[in-house]
Design a protein around this motif. Sequence first.
Motif, PDB file in Angstrom:
ATOM      1  N   HIS A 133       0.885  -1.255   0.077  1.00  0.00           N
ATOM      2  CA  HIS A 133       0.049   0.008  -0.088  1.00  0.00           C
ATOM      3  C   HIS A 133       0.842   1.300   0.041  1.00  0.00           C
ATOM      4  CE1 HIS A 133      -3.150   2.535   0.740  1.00  0.00           C
ATOM      5  NE2 HIS A 133      -2.857   3.131   1.676  1.00  0.00           N
ATOM      6  N   LEU A 134       2.010   1.266   0.565  1.00  0.00           N
ATOM      7  CA  LEU A 134       2.793   2.397   0.691  1.00  0.00           C
ATOM      8  C   LEU A 134       4.022   2.358  -0.556  1.00  0.00           C
ATOM      9  CD1 LEU A 134       3.982   2.412   4.703  1.00  0.00           C
ATOM     10  CD2 LEU A 134       2.226   3.852   3.056  1.00  0.00           C
ATOM     11  N   GLY A 135       3.736   1.211  -1.499  1.00  0.00           N
ATOM     12  CA  GLY A 135       4.540   1.290  -2.525  1.00  0.00           C
ATOM     13  C   GLY A 135       5.994   1.122  -2.301  1.00  0.00           C
ATOM     14  N   ILE A 136       6.431   0.295  -1.426  1.00  0.00           N
ATOM     15  CA  ILE A 136       7.818   0.207  -1.044  1.00  0.00           C
ATOM     16  C   ILE A 136       8.337  -1.195  -1.586  1.00  0.00           C
ATOM     17  CG2 ILE A 136       9.078  -0.402   1.197  1.00  0.00           C
ATOM     18  CD1 ILE A 136       7.151   1.002   2.677  1.00  0.00           C
ATOM     19  N   LYS A 137       9.375  -0.925  -2.113  1.00  0.00           N
ATOM     20  CA  LYS A 137      10.086  -2.071  -2.778  1.00  0.00           C
ATOM     21  C   LYS A 137      10.663  -2.984  -1.502  1.00  0.00           C
ATOM     22  CE  LYS A 137      14.273  -2.762  -5.474  1.00  0.00           C
ATOM     23  NZ  LYS A 137      15.005  -3.131  -4.171  1.00  0.00           N
ATOM     24  N   PHE A 138      10.584  -4.312  -1.594  1.00  0.00           N
ATOM     25  CA  PHE A 138      11.024  -5.001  -0.587  1.00  0.00           C
ATOM     26  C   PHE A 138      11.140  -6.304  -0.984  1.00  0.00           C
ATOM     27  CE2 PHE A 138       7.625  -7.849   0.920  1.00  0.00           C
ATOM     28  CZ  PHE A 138       6.359  -7.200   0.148  1.00  0.00           C
ATOM     29  N   SER A 139      11.985  -7.118  -0.162  1.00  0.00           N
ATOM     30  CA  SER A 139      12.381  -8.548  -0.546  1.00  0.00           C
ATOM     31  C   SER A 139      11.756  -9.626   0.361  1.00  0.00           C
ATOM     32  CB  SER A 139      14.005  -8.767  -0.466  1.00  0.00           C
ATOM     33  OG  SER A 139      14.540  -8.146  -1.393  1.00  0.00           O
ATOM     34  N   GLY A 140      11.102 -10.386   0.290  1.00  0.00           N
ATOM     35  CA  GLY A 140      10.508 -11.340   1.183  1.00  0.00           C
ATOM     36  C   GLY A 140      11.429 -12.726   1.398  1.00  0.00           C
ATOM     37  N   VAL A 141      11.689 -12.971   2.537  1.00  0.00           N
ATOM     38  CA  VAL A 141      12.249 -14.361   2.842  1.00  0.00           C
ATOM     39  C   VAL A 141      11.308 -15.283   3.433  1.00  0.00           C
ATOM     40  CG1 VAL A 141      14.232 -15.424   4.035  1.00  0.00           C
ATOM     41  CG2 VAL A 141      14.456 -12.845   3.240  1.00  0.00           C
ATOM     42  N   ASN A 142      11.198 -16.414   2.649  1.00  0.00           N
ATOM     43  CA  ASN A 142      10.135 -17.313   2.945  1.00  0.00           C
ATOM     44  C   ASN A 142      10.690 -18.259   3.931  1.00  0.00           C
ATOM     45  OD1 ASN A 142       8.238 -18.990   3.086  1.00  0.00           O
ATOM     46  ND2 ASN A 142       8.123 -19.741   0.947  1.00  0.00           N
ATOM     47  N   VAL A 143      10.344 -18.127   5.197  1.00  0.00           N
ATOM     48  CA  VAL A 143      10.693 -19.181   6.091  1.00  0.00           C
ATOM     49  C   VAL A 143      10.370 -20.308   6.194  1.00  0.00           C
ATOM     50  CG1 VAL A 143      11.221 -16.998   7.767  1.00  0.00           C
ATOM     51  CG2 VAL A 143       9.049 -18.557   8.026  1.00  0.00           C
ATOM     52  N   LEU A 144       9.209 -21.008   5.364  1.00  0.00           N
ATOM     53  CA  LEU A 144       8.695 -21.961   5.301  1.00  0.00           C
ATOM     54  C   LEU A 144       9.649 -22.796   4.363  1.00  0.00           C
ATOM     55  CD1 LEU A 144       4.895 -21.207   4.974  1.00  0.00           C
ATOM     56  CD2 LEU A 144       6.022 -21.943   6.883  1.00  0.00           C
ATOM     57  N   ASP A 145      10.479 -22.302   3.608  1.00  0.00           N
ATOM     58  CA  ASP A 145      11.385 -22.811   2.693  1.00  0.00           C
ATOM     59  C   ASP A 145      12.652 -23.434   3.380  1.00  0.00           C
ATOM     60  OD1 ASP A 145       9.875 -22.752   0.499  1.00  0.00           O
ATOM     61  OD2 ASP A 145      11.364 -20.858  -0.454  1.00  0.00           O
ATOM     62  N   ASP A 146      12.831 -22.966   4.645  1.00  0.00           N
ATOM     63  CA  ASP A 146      14.023 -23.149   5.174  1.00  0.00           C
ATOM     64  C   ASP A 146      14.010 -23.246   6.792  1.00  0.00           C
ATOM     65  OD1 ASP A 146      16.792 -22.761   6.129  1.00  0.00           O
ATOM     66  OD2 ASP A 146      17.140 -21.827   4.204  1.00  0.00           O
ATOM     67  N   ASP A 147      14.244 -24.438   7.313  1.00  0.00           N
ATOM     68  CA  ASP A 147      14.010 -24.424   8.718  1.00  0.00           C
ATOM     69  C   ASP A 147      15.244 -23.693   9.491  1.00  0.00           C
ATOM     70  OD1 ASP A 147      11.689 -25.773   9.108  1.00  0.00           O
ATOM     71  OD2 ASP A 147      12.222 -27.870   9.014  1.00  0.00           O
ATOM     72  N   GLU A 148      16.225 -23.828   8.950  1.00  0.00           N
ATOM     73  CA  GLU A 148      17.250 -23.185   9.748  1.00  0.00           C
ATOM     74  C   GLU A 148      17.073 -21.652   9.957  1.00  0.00           C
ATOM     75  OE1 GLU A 148      21.310 -25.440   8.592  1.00  0.00           O
ATOM     76  OE2 GLU A 148      21.199 -23.612   7.801  1.00  0.00           O
ATOM     77  N   ILE A 149      16.533 -21.005   8.944  1.00  0.00           N
ATOM     78  CA  ILE A 149      16.096 -19.685   8.999  1.00  0.00           C
ATOM     79  C   ILE A 149      15.018 -19.318   9.768  1.00  0.00           C
ATOM     80  CG2 ILE A 149      15.433 -17.687   7.604  1.00  0.00           C
ATOM     81  CD1 ILE A 149      18.063 -18.123   6.449  1.00  0.00           C
ATOM     82  N   ARG A 150      13.871 -20.308   9.646  1.00  0.00           N
ATOM     83  CA  ARG A 150      12.686 -20.108  10.350  1.00  0.00           C
ATOM     84  C   ARG A 150      12.817 -20.160  11.908  1.00  0.00           C
ATOM     85  NH1 ARG A 150       7.516 -23.993   9.489  1.00  0.00           N
ATOM     86  NH2 ARG A 150       5.918 -22.788  10.896  1.00  0.00           N
ATOM     87  N   GLU A 151      13.739 -21.034  12.370  1.00  0.00           N
ATOM     88  CA  GLU A 151      14.169 -21.107  13.767  1.00  0.00           C
ATOM     89  C   GLU A 151      15.240 -20.084  14.224  1.00  0.00           C
ATOM     90  OE1 GLU A 151      12.203 -22.473  16.069  1.00  0.00           O
ATOM     91  OE2 GLU A 151      10.952 -23.132  14.322  1.00  0.00           O
TER      92      GLU A 151
END
Lengths: 116, 92
Positions: free
Chosen positions: A44-62
Amino acid sequence: MLEDKIKERIGHNIASDDVVLFMKGTPVFPQCGFSAAVVGVLSHLGIKFSGVNVLDDDEIREGIKAYSDWPTIPQLYVKGEFIGGCDIIREMYETGELMEMLNTHGIDVNPQPMQA
Amino acid sequence: MSEMSENSVKQAIEMRLQEILNPDFLKVEDVSWQHAGHAGARPGGQSHFEVTIASNSLAKLSRVAAHRAVNQALAELLAGPIHALQITIKRD
Protein backbone atom coordinates in the motif's frame (compact mmCIF):
# COMPACT_ATOMS: atom_id res chain seq x y z
CA MET A 1 22.90 -20.82 20.69
CA LEU A 2 22.71 -19.71 17.12
CA GLU A 3 25.34 -21.29 14.91
CA ASP A 4 27.70 -18.87 13.16
CA LYS A 5 26.83 -20.38 9.80
CA ILE A 6 23.11 -19.64 10.26
CA LYS A 7 23.83 -16.22 11.73
CA GLU A 8 25.86 -15.43 8.65
CA ARG A 9 23.11 -16.59 6.30
CA ILE A 10 20.54 -14.44 8.11
CA GLY A 11 22.89 -11.44 8.11
CA HIS A 12 23.33 -11.94 4.39
CA ASN A 13 19.55 -12.00 3.88
CA ILE A 14 19.09 -8.83 5.93
CA ALA A 15 21.80 -7.03 3.96
CA SER A 16 20.39 -8.15 0.61
CA ASP A 17 17.90 -5.26 0.38
CA ASP A 18 16.99 -2.02 2.19
CA VAL A 19 13.67 -3.49 3.28
CA VAL A 20 13.52 -7.21 4.07
CA LEU A 21 10.50 -9.11 5.36
CA PHE A 22 10.94 -12.54 6.91
CA MET A 23 7.57 -14.11 6.28
CA LYS A 24 5.55 -17.27 5.76
CA GLY A 25 5.02 -17.65 2.03
CA THR A 26 6.02 -15.12 -0.61
CA PRO A 27 4.94 -11.49 -1.14
CA VAL A 28 2.74 -12.72 -4.01
CA PHE A 29 1.36 -15.68 -2.09
CA PRO A 30 1.58 -15.16 1.68
CA GLN A 31 0.66 -18.27 3.65
CA CYS A 32 -0.27 -16.65 6.92
CA GLY A 33 -2.66 -13.81 7.73
CA PHE A 34 -0.06 -11.88 9.75
CA SER A 35 2.52 -12.04 6.96
CA ALA A 36 -0.17 -11.05 4.47
CA ALA A 37 -1.07 -8.03 6.61
CA VAL A 38 2.49 -6.68 6.55
CA VAL A 39 2.81 -7.33 2.81
CA GLY A 40 -0.44 -5.38 2.46
CA VAL A 41 0.94 -2.38 4.36
CA LEU A 42 4.24 -2.34 2.45
CA SER A 43 2.47 -2.71 -0.89
CA HIS A 44 0.00 0.00 0.00
CA LEU A 45 2.91 2.35 0.70
CA GLY A 46 4.52 1.33 -2.58
CA ILE A 47 7.69 0.15 -0.89
CA LYS A 48 10.11 -2.08 -2.74
CA PHE A 49 11.07 -4.99 -0.47
CA SER A 50 12.42 -8.52 -0.50
CA GLY A 51 10.56 -11.38 1.14
CA VAL A 52 12.38 -14.28 2.77
CA ASN A 53 10.09 -17.31 2.95
CA VAL A 54 10.89 -19.04 6.24
CA LEU A 55 8.72 -22.02 5.28
CA ASP A 56 11.35 -22.87 2.67
CA ASP A 57 14.12 -23.14 5.21
CA ASP A 58 13.95 -24.55 8.74
CA GLU A 59 17.35 -23.14 9.68
CA ILE A 60 16.20 -19.61 8.89
CA ARG A 61 12.74 -20.21 10.36
CA GLU A 62 14.12 -21.09 13.78
CA GLY A 63 17.31 -19.02 13.46
CA ILE A 64 15.60 -15.70 12.81
CA LYS A 65 13.71 -16.00 16.11
CA ALA A 66 16.94 -16.19 18.08
CA TYR A 67 18.70 -13.68 15.84
CA SER A 68 16.06 -10.99 16.41
CA ASP A 69 15.13 -12.11 19.94
CA TRP A 70 11.57 -12.26 18.59
CA PRO A 71 9.49 -15.45 18.77
CA THR A 72 7.08 -14.89 15.89
CA ILE A 73 6.99 -14.39 12.12
CA PRO A 74 6.69 -11.97 10.23
CA GLN A 75 9.68 -9.78 11.06
CA LEU A 76 10.58 -6.58 9.26
CA TYR A 77 14.11 -5.22 8.82
CA VAL A 78 14.89 -1.79 7.37
CA LYS A 79 18.52 -1.03 6.50
CA GLY A 80 19.64 -3.79 8.81
CA GLU A 81 17.56 -2.60 11.74
CA PHE A 82 14.86 -4.79 13.30
CA ILE A 83 11.58 -2.82 13.24
CA GLY A 84 9.06 -5.31 14.58
CA GLY A 85 6.36 -7.83 13.80
CA CYS A 86 2.83 -7.55 12.47
CA ASP A 87 1.25 -5.73 15.45
CA ILE A 88 4.01 -3.11 15.57
CA ILE A 89 4.01 -2.49 11.81
CA ARG A 90 0.24 -2.09 11.79
CA GLU A 91 0.37 0.30 14.73
CA MET A 92 3.20 2.34 13.22
CA TYR A 93 1.33 2.49 9.93
CA GLU A 94 -1.82 3.77 11.61
CA THR A 95 0.01 6.48 13.57
CA GLY A 96 2.11 7.57 10.59
CA GLU A 97 5.34 6.54 12.34
CA LEU A 98 6.07 3.95 9.69
CA MET A 99 6.21 6.59 6.94
CA GLU A 100 8.36 8.76 9.15
CA MET A 101 10.77 5.93 9.92
CA LEU A 102 11.04 4.97 6.23
CA ASN A 103 11.70 8.59 5.31
CA THR A 104 14.46 8.97 7.88
CA HIS A 105 16.03 5.77 6.51
CA GLY A 106 15.87 7.22 2.99
CA ILE A 107 13.45 4.57 1.66
CA ASP A 108 11.28 5.57 -1.31
CA VAL A 109 7.61 5.62 -0.38
CA ASN A 110 4.92 5.87 -3.06
CA PRO A 111 1.52 5.43 -1.40
CA GLN A 112 -0.88 3.67 -3.74
CA PRO A 113 -4.44 4.86 -4.11
CA MET A 114 -6.89 2.82 -2.04
CA GLN A 115 -8.43 0.00 -3.98
CA ALA A 116 -12.20 0.06 -4.11
CA MET B 1 0.60 -31.48 26.98
CA SER B 2 -1.76 -34.42 27.16
CA GLU B 3 -4.53 -32.94 29.30
CA MET B 4 -5.81 -29.53 28.33
CA SER B 5 -8.97 -28.24 29.89
CA GLU B 6 -11.04 -25.72 28.02
CA ASN B 7 -9.36 -22.53 29.18
CA SER B 8 -6.05 -23.75 30.52
CA VAL B 9 -3.78 -21.94 28.04
CA LYS B 10 -5.67 -18.66 28.42
CA GLN B 11 -5.45 -18.99 32.19
CA ALA B 12 -1.75 -19.77 32.03
CA ILE B 13 -1.17 -16.65 29.91
CA GLU B 14 -3.15 -14.51 32.36
CA MET B 15 -1.30 -15.91 35.33
CA ARG B 16 2.15 -15.34 33.87
CA LEU B 17 1.38 -11.78 32.77
CA GLN B 18 -0.24 -10.88 36.11
CA GLU B 19 2.72 -12.26 37.98
CA ILE B 20 5.52 -10.78 35.92
CA LEU B 21 4.15 -7.49 34.57
CA ASN B 22 1.67 -6.51 37.28
CA PRO B 23 -0.71 -4.93 34.75
CA ASP B 24 -3.31 -2.21 35.40
CA PHE B 25 -5.33 -3.67 32.56
CA LEU B 26 -5.20 -7.11 31.03
CA LYS B 27 -7.43 -8.83 28.52
CA VAL B 28 -6.57 -12.21 27.02
CA GLU B 29 -8.77 -13.62 24.28
CA ASP B 30 -8.65 -17.01 22.65
CA VAL B 31 -9.21 -16.24 18.96
CA SER B 32 -8.38 -19.73 17.71
CA TRP B 33 -11.81 -20.07 16.14
CA GLN B 34 -10.84 -17.32 13.67
CA HIS B 35 -8.06 -19.55 12.40
CA ALA B 36 -9.84 -22.89 12.43
CA GLY B 37 -8.67 -25.16 9.65
CA HIS B 38 -5.44 -23.37 8.84
CA ALA B 39 -1.89 -24.43 9.63
CA GLY B 40 -1.12 -24.27 13.34
CA ALA B 41 -4.75 -24.44 14.38
CA ARG B 42 -5.68 -27.39 16.59
CA PRO B 43 -9.08 -29.04 16.81
CA GLY B 44 -9.52 -28.00 20.45
CA GLY B 45 -8.52 -24.37 19.81
CA GLN B 46 -6.21 -22.69 22.38
CA SER B 47 -3.58 -21.87 19.75
CA HIS B 48 -4.22 -18.24 18.73
CA PHE B 49 -4.45 -15.49 21.33
CA GLU B 50 -4.83 -11.74 21.58
CA VAL B 51 -3.36 -9.93 24.55
CA THR B 52 -4.23 -6.33 25.41
CA ILE B 53 -2.21 -5.02 28.32
CA ALA B 54 -1.41 -1.80 30.16
CA SER B 55 1.32 -1.75 32.76
CA ASN B 56 3.65 0.89 34.20
CA SER B 57 6.70 -1.21 33.49
CA LEU B 58 5.74 -1.55 29.81
CA ALA B 59 4.76 2.10 29.37
CA LYS B 60 8.38 3.18 29.78
CA LEU B 61 9.64 0.88 27.05
CA SER B 62 9.85 1.28 23.27
CA ARG B 63 7.37 -0.71 21.20
CA VAL B 64 9.86 -3.46 20.40
CA ALA B 65 11.10 -3.66 24.02
CA ALA B 66 7.54 -3.78 25.41
CA HIS B 67 6.58 -6.60 23.04
CA ARG B 68 9.79 -8.45 23.97
CA ALA B 69 8.89 -8.17 27.66
CA VAL B 70 5.47 -9.74 27.00
CA ASN B 71 7.00 -12.44 24.80
CA GLN B 72 9.63 -13.19 27.43
CA ALA B 73 6.98 -13.54 30.13
CA LEU B 74 5.25 -16.08 27.89
CA ALA B 75 8.37 -17.75 26.48
CA GLU B 76 7.52 -21.26 27.69
CA LEU B 77 3.99 -21.05 26.32
CA LEU B 78 5.23 -19.64 23.01
CA ALA B 79 7.54 -22.62 22.69
CA GLY B 80 4.56 -24.88 23.39
CA PRO B 81 0.83 -24.43 22.90
CA ILE B 82 0.73 -20.85 21.57
CA HIS B 83 0.93 -20.77 17.79
CA ALA B 84 0.16 -17.07 17.32
CA LEU B 85 0.04 -14.13 19.70
CA GLN B 86 -1.22 -10.66 18.91
CA ILE B 87 -0.11 -8.03 21.39
CA THR B 88 -1.53 -4.56 21.95
CA ILE B 89 0.23 -2.40 24.53
CA LYS B 90 -2.11 0.26 25.82
CA ARG B 91 -0.48 3.59 26.68
CA ASP B 92 -2.04 6.86 27.67
